[in-house]
Each structure stands twice: as structure tokens, then as C-alpha cells.
Design a protein around this motif. Structure first.
Motif, PDB file in Angstrom:
ATOM      1  N   GLU A  85       0.822  -1.207   0.000  1.00  0.00           N
ATOM      2  CA  GLU A  85       0.000   0.000   0.000  1.00  0.00           C
ATOM      3  C   GLU A  85       0.861   1.265   0.000  1.00  0.00           C
ATOM      4  O   GLU A  85       0.586   2.220  -0.735  1.00  0.00           O
ATOM      5  CB  GLU A  85      -0.933  -0.018   1.211  1.00  0.00           C
ATOM      6  CG  GLU A  85      -2.042   1.017   1.154  1.00  0.00           C
ATOM      7  CD  GLU A  85      -3.159   0.701   2.131  1.00  0.00           C
ATOM      8  OE1 GLU A  85      -3.228   1.378   3.162  1.00  0.00           O
ATOM      9  OE2 GLU A  85      -3.963  -0.221   1.859  1.00  0.00           O
ATOM     10  N   LYS A  86       1.895   1.278   0.817  1.00  0.00           N
ATOM     11  CA  LYS A  86       2.763   2.458   0.909  1.00  0.00           C
ATOM     12  C   LYS A  86       3.539   2.710  -0.392  1.00  0.00           C
ATOM     13  O   LYS A  86       3.820   3.853  -0.754  1.00  0.00           O
ATOM     14  CB  LYS A  86       3.756   2.285   2.061  1.00  0.00           C
ATOM     15  CG  LYS A  86       3.121   2.356   3.446  1.00  0.00           C
ATOM     16  CD  LYS A  86       2.642   3.753   3.773  1.00  0.00           C
ATOM     17  CE  LYS A  86       2.160   3.856   5.207  1.00  0.00           C
ATOM     18  NZ  LYS A  86       1.630   5.205   5.514  1.00  0.00           N
ATOM     19  N   GLY A  88       2.569   1.538  -3.457  1.00  0.00           N
ATOM     20  CA  GLY A  88       1.718   1.484  -4.639  1.00  0.00           C
ATOM     21  C   GLY A  88       1.891   0.212  -5.452  1.00  0.00           C
ATOM     22  O   GLY A  88       1.783   0.210  -6.682  1.00  0.00           O
ATOM     23  N   SER A  94      -6.347  -4.237   0.780  1.00  0.00           N
ATOM     24  CA  SER A  94      -5.760  -3.102   1.482  1.00  0.00           C
ATOM     25  C   SER A  94      -5.089  -3.562   2.779  1.00  0.00           C
ATOM     26  O   SER A  94      -5.345  -4.666   3.280  1.00  0.00           O
ATOM     27  CB  SER A  94      -6.837  -2.073   1.812  1.00  0.00           C
ATOM     28  OG  SER A  94      -7.746  -2.615   2.776  1.00  0.00           O
TER      29      SER A  94
END
Length: 400
Positions: A85-86, A88, A94
Motif C-alpha cells: 500500500e505504501k 503502490g 488493502s
């Protein structure tokens, strides 16, 4: 060349590394145990604790990875989701969804709040609070760490006076020192544990198995045999597929592999027990790939790296397949396993021994104390049932 980070260093990662190399991918394995076997086969080793999500993120950024997986490695899943998530990068879901799925207490709460079939359950981080709450549950109960896999730290408790010991067992296997107590669900038939696959949030590859247990094992709740396809009635399989799709829609998941445990209970309902955004242990994806001719492992790698996926469809099985977990009922020194040559020729498709002669082995209490796996294939369920009921005729595990 794309870089893939794999969290953990267990043998379960070896087929992932092999398939990644076939795709021309540079593989980095990461954990804090440099002698783990997977590091011998990867292109690079990164020494970092996989449960420290910010440390993993820092390492991943420095290494400029293109994808991350925690295949069959439960402790790394939340960190993998966080890093993806951080940075991309593609991941099944998620970070918040991974937190819910990976924490048994949060997952039970989510299921209950959204009207899924769910046992009465409650999470704790304090023994005394739990001991005051015994009237809340319908006994017997199951006590589990909220964050362990492979049946580690799980105890069925019939009497309230045994609850403290069960909680202490659960806490000893919990990284977060949290545990959950839930009503024991009396299952009908076999529990299922299988790997499934979603594409853009749609469950395209639902799978179910029969998970059987060795009642004489040191931990009788540790899976000892897994069989595909499942004997579960089709109506319950269809119900579970619909429940899983609703769950995935609520969580907003994407593409990837999940390990799912489910069961049908004596109340006539089908229950989702656990869902984890990773491949299962005990080489489940490997066996399912062999049995169905599809490639879950290859597509999980492709997903992680943003590569186009193959056409993944509802599985069809070539015969009846069994994952036979090799294990010992006693402690001692491993000598060898002997398999009848004729039986081996006809039915054994793979021997995955993970111990060597002279290794010290212990009784079977969880996936981490198995001796390895046998993949067996039969033409019919009857043939397989007969072979498994006479396993001492064709298999001998020699321990001194």
C-alpha cells in the motif's frame, strides 16, 4: 529485471522462487534467520524482522522492489499488505482489510457485524478478564491466539477449570499476546482448507477440500490429511462461495490467492472460519496446481509484479488427490521413511520430506512439527479411502 520480495525463509517458498526465476524475476527473501533454507535459493537475502512493518518498508524502498508476497508465511502478511500500500504495489487487499483478516478477533467481529454465520466469540489480552467471562459462551469452547496459523496454540476446552491453561498455551504462540475464545462448532463431515483466487475482486477459482485429523496426534486439531475434491455437499460449497464473494466485495479486495478454512456445522449452516491473503501452508497451492492443471503460484507472482494473469477458472480435478502430512507420534531421532515400492509407483506423485536422518523430531502439534508431505493421486474416492485406512501397510516412519 523485476524484483520480488518474499517474506520468510521456509521451504514453502522454494516453488515460488523456482517459478519466479523461470519468469526472469530477481528474488529477495527477507527475515531475521539467515540460515533458513529459502535464502539459499534466492538471489539476495535481506535481514529484517517480517513482523516489523516499517522496517520491512524501509528495506523494500532501499531495494526498490516491484512486488511483495508473504506466501504461506502467516506472520508476514500484514507487513506485506502495508508495504504494498505504501509503495503502490499490487496486493490482494488493502492494509486495513489484511489487518481484519489476519486477526481472528477482528475477523469474527467483522463477520458478526455484517450478518455472516459466525460462532459467538470474544478477543482478550488479559487472562483474568477472560476468566470472568465464562458465562458469555456456550461450552465447550475453542481458545486460540488471534495471530497464529497451523493450529499452533489451539485448545478445545470442555471444563471451565481448564480455561487458564488453554489461555496460557494460546498466549505462548501469540506474537501480539492476544487470544480469542469462541463457541466450539460441532462440524458435520470434514472441515475444508483450500487456496482460492480472485481477479479484480471476483472469486474465479473457488476450491474446497476435506481436512482430516489424526485423533492420536499430540494436537488432535492439527490437519493430518487434506483431500481434493471435497465431499461437502454442493449446496454448501455454493453457499460458501457466495459468502466469500460477499466478504470480498465488502472488503474491496483485488486479485490474488487466499487460504480459506470453512466448515458445515450440525446447525445446518456453512461457516467461513478463516480467510488469509496468502497461499496456505503444507504446500496446498502446489498440490492444487498439480491436481487441476492451473497455476496459482505462477499467477500469484504475476499479480505481485503487475504482470498479465493467465485465464483462471473454476478448478476441475484430475482424479482424487491427497496431501498426506508426514508426522511422528513420538519424540526421537529421525531415521527414514519407507514406502512400499508398488504403492509408491501407483499412487505417490511427490515426496516432500523436510527432515534428514539424525534430525531430532517431536510429536505432531502443528504444521511446524511435521516431517513433510506426500502427494497421492487415486482414480476414485473409494480407492483413496481404502489406502488411507491401511496406511501402516504401505508407510513406515522410522524413529529411534
Amino acid at each position: 529485471m523485476k524484483k520480488l520480495m518474499l517474506l520468510g525463509g521456509l521451504r514453502y517458498l522454494l516453488p515460488v522462487i523456482e517459478e519466479a526465476h523461470k519468469l526472469g524475476v530477481y528474488v529477495i527473501t527477507a527475515d531475521y534467520l539467515p540460515n533458513n533454507i529459502a535464502h539459499k535459493y534466492s538471489d539476495e537475502y535481506c535481514n529484517v524482522s517480517i513482523i516489523e512493518k516499517d522496517a520491512v518498508l524501509k528495506a523494500a524502498q532501499e531495494l526498490q522492489i516491484d512486488g511483495i508476497l508473504s506466501h504461506a508465511v502467516d506472520p508476514g502478511v500484514v507487513s506485506a499488505a502495508y508495504v504494498a500500500e505504501k509503495m503502490g504495489l499490487p496486493f490482494q487487499c488493502s492494509y486495513e482489510a489484511a489487518r481484519i483478516l489476519q486477526d481472528k478477533s477482528l475477523f469474527r467481529k467483522f463477520l458478526t457485524e455484517h450478518g455472516f454465520n459466525c460462532p459467538k466469540a470474544k478477543g482478550y489480552n488479559n487472562i483474568e478478564d477472560a476468566l470472568k467471562d465464562t458465562a458469555y459462551f456456550n461450552w465447550p469452547v475453542i481458545v486460540k491466539p488471534v495471530d497464529s496459523a497451523g493450529s499452533k496454540g489451539v485448545t478445545k476446552v470442555e471444563n471451565k477449570e481448564n480455561l487458564r491453561n488453554a489461555i496460557e498455551t494460546a498466549l505462548s504462540s501469540s506474537l501480539s499476546k492476544h487470544f480469542i475464545i469462541e463457541d466450539f462448532l460441532d462440524k458435520v463431515g470434514a472441515q475444508s482448507s483450500a487456496d482460492i483466487f480472485t481477479v479484480d475482486g471476483k472469486l474465479v477459482y473457488p476450491a474446497y477440500s476435506d481436512q482430516l485429523f489424526d485423533k492420536n496426534a499430540a494436537n488432535p486439531y492439527t490437519p493430518a490429511i487434506e483431500i481434493w475434491p471435497a465431499s461437502m455437499e454442493q449446496k454448501f460449497q455454493d453457499d460458501l462461495t457466495a459468502q466469500l464473494q460477499r466478504l470480498f466485495t465488502l472488503l474491496g479486495v483485488k486479485s490474488g490467492i487466499y487460504n480459506v478454512e470453512s466448515r458445515v456445522c450440525s446447525d445446518g449452516k456453512a461457516y467461513i472460519m478463516e480467510v488469509s491473503p496468502r497461499g496456505g501452508g503444507n504446500r496446498i497451492a502446489e498440490l492444487q496446481d498439480m491436481a487441476t492443471g492451473q497455476d496459482l503460484i505462477v499467477n500469484e507472482i504475476k499479480k505481485a509484479l503487475g504482470m498479465p494473469l493467465d485465464n483462471i477458472t473454476v478448478p476441475e480435478y484430475d482424479g482424487v488427490w491427497c496431501n498426506y502430512i508426514l508426522h511422528s507420534s513420538k519424540e526421537g531421532t529421525f531415521v527414514s521413511i519407507d514406502i512400499n515400492p508398488e504403492f509408491k509407483r501407483k499412487y505417490v506423485r511427490d515426496v516432500g520430506l523436510i527432515v534428514s536422518p539424525s534430525d531430532h523430531i517431536v510429536p505432531f502439534t502443528g504444521a511446524n512439527t511435521s516431517l513433510g508431505t506426500l502427494f497421492l493421486r487415486f482414480d476414485t474416492r473409494e480407492e483413496m479411502t481404502n489406502a488411507l485406512s491401511h496406511d501402516r501397510d504401505w508407510l513406515k516412519i522410522n524413529v529411534e
